[in-house]
Design a protein around this motif. Structure first.
Motif, mmCIF file in Angstrom:
data_model
loop_
_atom_site.group_PDB
_atom_site.id
_atom_site.type_symbol
_atom_site.label_atom_id
_atom_site.label_comp_id
_atom_site.label_asym_id
_atom_site.label_seq_id
_atom_site.Cartn_x
_atom_site.Cartn_y
_atom_site.Cartn_z
ATOM 1 N N ILE A 251 0.764 -1.089 -0.150
ATOM 2 C CA ILE A 251 0.132 -0.134 -0.099
ATOM 3 C C ILE A 251 0.898 1.397 0.159
ATOM 4 O O ILE A 251 0.556 2.004 -0.784
ATOM 5 N N ALA A 252 1.882 1.323 0.839
ATOM 6 C CA ALA A 252 2.642 2.410 1.188
ATOM 7 C C ALA A 252 3.702 2.740 -0.370
ATOM 8 O O ALA A 252 3.615 3.743 -0.747
ATOM 9 N N ALA A 253 4.119 1.546 -0.998
ATOM 10 C CA ALA A 253 4.915 1.810 -2.028
ATOM 11 C C ALA A 253 3.989 2.170 -3.358
ATOM 12 O O ALA A 253 4.622 3.039 -4.176
ATOM 13 N N HIS A 254 2.972 1.742 -3.307
ATOM 14 C CA HIS A 254 1.857 2.070 -4.396
ATOM 15 C C HIS A 254 1.696 3.579 -4.375
ATOM 16 O O HIS A 254 1.809 4.332 -5.346
ATOM 17 N N ILE A 255 1.289 4.099 -3.025
ATOM 18 C CA ILE A 255 0.920 5.706 -2.827
ATOM 19 C C ILE A 255 2.348 6.322 -3.349
ATOM 20 O O ILE A 255 2.144 7.468 -3.815
ATOM 21 N N ILE A 256 3.430 6.107 -2.741
ATOM 22 C CA ILE A 256 4.773 6.793 -2.813
ATOM 23 C C ILE A 256 4.939 6.850 -4.463
ATOM 24 O O ILE A 256 5.362 7.824 -4.990
ATOM 25 N N THR A 257 4.824 5.624 -5.243
ATOM 26 C CA THR A 257 5.054 5.616 -6.536
ATOM 27 C C THR A 257 4.096 6.422 -7.404
ATOM 28 O O THR A 257 4.404 7.123 -8.307
ATOM 29 N N THR A 258 2.864 6.412 -6.983
ATOM 30 C CA THR A 258 1.793 7.040 -8.045
ATOM 31 C C THR A 258 1.279 8.366 -7.428
ATOM 32 O O THR A 258 0.701 9.040 -8.153
ATOM 33 N N GLN A 259 1.391 8.635 -6.143
ATOM 34 C CA GLN A 259 0.960 9.887 -5.624
ATOM 35 C C GLN A 259 2.255 10.354 -4.816
ATOM 36 O O GLN A 259 2.035 10.745 -3.574
ATOM 37 N N PRO A 260 3.616 10.905 -5.470
ATOM 38 C CA PRO A 260 4.437 11.325 -4.746
ATOM 39 C C PRO A 260 4.616 12.635 -3.934
ATOM 40 O O PRO A 260 5.207 12.974 -3.053
ATOM 41 N N GLU A 261 3.397 13.290 -4.134
ATOM 42 C CA GLU A 261 3.113 14.455 -3.347
ATOM 43 C C GLU A 261 2.605 14.116 -1.868
ATOM 44 O O GLU A 261 2.757 15.093 -0.987
ATOM 45 N N LYS A 262 2.096 12.966 -1.693
ATOM 46 C CA LYS A 262 1.623 12.596 -0.393
ATOM 47 C C LYS A 262 2.683 12.146 0.509
ATOM 48 O O LYS A 262 3.690 11.329 0.112
ATOM 49 N N SER A 263 2.830 12.504 1.768
ATOM 50 C CA SER A 263 3.573 12.092 2.889
ATOM 51 C C SER A 263 3.220 10.884 3.650
ATOM 52 O O SER A 263 2.150 10.720 3.921
ATOM 53 N N VAL A 264 4.058 9.848 3.415
ATOM 54 C CA VAL A 264 3.700 8.526 4.083
ATOM 55 C C VAL A 264 4.562 8.287 4.997
ATOM 56 O O VAL A 264 5.820 8.263 4.902
ATOM 57 N N CYS A 265 3.871 7.589 6.251
ATOM 58 C CA CYS A 265 4.861 7.260 7.555
ATOM 59 C C CYS A 265 4.510 5.634 7.672
ATOM 60 O O CYS A 265 3.207 5.395 8.096
ATOM 61 N N TYR A 266 5.421 5.112 7.547
ATOM 62 C CA TYR A 266 5.420 3.418 8.218
ATOM 63 C C TYR A 266 6.080 3.174 9.264
ATOM 64 O O TYR A 266 7.152 3.444 9.178
ATOM 65 N N VAL A 267 5.428 2.492 10.306
ATOM 66 C CA VAL A 267 6.117 2.577 11.541
ATOM 67 C C VAL A 267 5.561 1.259 12.187
ATOM 68 O O VAL A 267 4.237 1.071 12.102
ATOM 69 N N SER A 268 6.256 0.604 13.118
ATOM 70 C CA SER A 268 5.875 -0.280 13.920
ATOM 71 C C SER A 268 5.330 0.163 15.320
ATOM 72 O O SER A 268 5.939 1.131 15.621
#
Length: 461
Positions: free
Chosen positions: A172-189
């Motif tokens: 999910i995170a990789a798809h968003i970063i690739t297709t919508q690079p303007e969005k800030s994504v944070c993945y964390v445990s």
């Protein structure tokens, strides 16, 4: 020198072998299969046919020797890069259909971006094997990735360890970063989230640290928290996450959460968080059935560019049912063994090599979950159906068989079996057990089915 001929490349490899005392087995396994794919931007790009594992190992073990040998033989100091066959093929297709020249290294930059975000570039939708155990979760994940903040918010994925939750989260995170690079994504445990909060609270006199922590997690478009169950019992973490959750949802920012169980089974979790987790879409991932296990193994073998017989894959898929992580780990060990010994993997070799994964002499722990999942797989239905309220014959008879097997293959009480099968009353369990007990005496096909299920549940018995 703009290119390296096959003759020169062979001299380079022989130089590495001699100068760095590489054994014959290691040379045949790791160095001899290497080919020069391209020479560009002062970099020798080497084609590696032994998969990502090969790139990782060669980078650690032979990167420096290769660089030295290339400089000595060619008289030019080159950087060394690696590429997999599928990446080389994609590159060729892009070059063939490209009207404008693109900047080199775009894929490498994307991988670096994903690494910086704490993501694993290997975990994408493209290499996620979809089966009956995860089809709904996968479809929902794709919908969330395509429209973050607008579809299924929050999105809560749950299931046992090693079943693919982290893979879907990363995808999910990789798809968003690739297709919508303007969005800030944070993945964390959740563990990292907790530790960072503790560090901020420990220095509570320094208001800027707490402000910085909150800014990090609230000034984003997509928040992915893995293994949320670890915040149970941590009151300060729950309180902080509660406010972070409200802030993001209130501004229509996407939240994706994974856990080993659904929210209703968090006994000591703040009720406010339980309610909020359940307010979006819940998607469970179950243990993969036989067909999905085979598909996972075949895809893994293809990714590693290793030919392995169906008989061996069937042996692995039949004997390893617990989770995908163990399934892939077993295959990885066999592939590494085949490459090191430069031999084909036979069923006999697989049986010998996988004793740590498959121990026929070791008594297998028989649990209600194992029985329920085995019965569900045998009848091509879901474990959820067995535990649910459906009363059609396709479900009722397998459910009764699960009750009978739990009673006869474990030391569980009728009450415990009832809890495992959807909180059913002990009298219902007793009826189901007696029903199958009578059917076994009257019907040969029922007796044979029970016999088959018992062998599947405990092959060593």
């Amino acid at each position: 020198m703009s290119e390296i001929s096959a003759e020169i490349w062979n001299k380079i490899l022989q130089s590495v072998k001699v100068e760095f005392d590489v054994t014959d087995v290691a040379f045949r396994t790791w160095l001899q299969p290497l080919k020069v794919h391209d020479v560009r931007d002062n970099t020798v790009v080497i084609l590696v046919t032994t998969g990502q594992m090969g790139i990782d190992y060669i980078s650690k073990k032979y990167l420096f020797p290769l660089k030295v040998a290339v400089a000595e033989i060619t008289g030019t100091e080159y950087e060394i890069g690696f590429i997999l066959p599928e990446e080389a093929k994609e590159e060729e297709l892009k070059n063939a259909g490209r009207q404008k020249v693109e900047l080199p290294g775009i894929d490498a930059k994307l991988n670096m971006t994903l690494h910086d975000a704490g993501l694993n570039p290997k975990y994408t939708f493209e290499n996620f094997v979809v089966g009956s155990n995860n089809k709904f979760a996968h479809s929902a994940a794709v919908a969330v990735a395509e429209s973050p903040g607008r579809m299924y918010n929050p999105f809560f994925i749950y299931g046992g360890p090693g079943l693919g939750k982290t893979h879907l989260m990363n995808a999910i995170a990789a798809h968003i970063i690739t297709t919508q690079p303007e969005k800030s994504v944070c993945y964390v445990s959740s563990e990292t989230f907790t530790n960072q909060l503790i560090d901020a609270l420990r220095n509570s006199s320094n208001i800027s640290l707490i402000t910085s922590f909150r800014h990090r997690y609230r000034n984003i478009d997509v928040l992915l928290i893995d293994d949320i169950q670890f915040i149970i019992g941590k009151e300060s973490t729950q309180e902080e996450f509660f406010h972070t959750f409200n802030d993001l949802i209130g501004r229509e920012k996407q939240i994706i959460i994974s856990s080993d169980r659904p929210p209703k089974e968090f006994d000591t979790l703040d009720e406010r968080l339980k309610t909020r987790f359940a307010s979006g879409l819940l998607a469970d991932i179950q243990m993969p059935d036989y067909e999905t296990r085979m598909a996972i193994l075949q895809k893994k073998a293809e990714a590693e560019h290793y030919v392995i017989s169906n008989e061996v894959l069937q042996y692995i898929a039949t004997n390893i049912r617990t989770n995908i992580r163990e399934l892939e780990g077993a295959l990885t060990k066999l592939i590494a063994l085949g490459r090191v010994e430069n031999s084909d993997i036979t069923p006999e070799l697989a049986e010998s090599a996988l004793k740590e994964f498959i121990s026929p002499d070791q008594q297998r722990e028989i649990t209600a979950d194992l029985i329920i999942n085995t019965v569900a797989e045998h009848f091509n239905i879901s474990a959820k159906d067995l535990k649910g309220s459906k009363r059609n014959s396709e479900i009722v008879q397998p459910r009764h068989m699960a009750m009978y097997l739990c009673r006869n293959m474990t030391n569980m009480s009728l009450h415990s079996i009832g809890d495992a099968l959807g909180k059913r009353d002990h009298s219902t369990i007793m009826h189901g057990v007696e029903k199958i007990d009578n059917d076994i005496k009257q019907y040969e096909d029922i007796r044979r089915t029970i016999d088959v299920l018992q062998k599947k549940i405990n092959p060593s018995d």
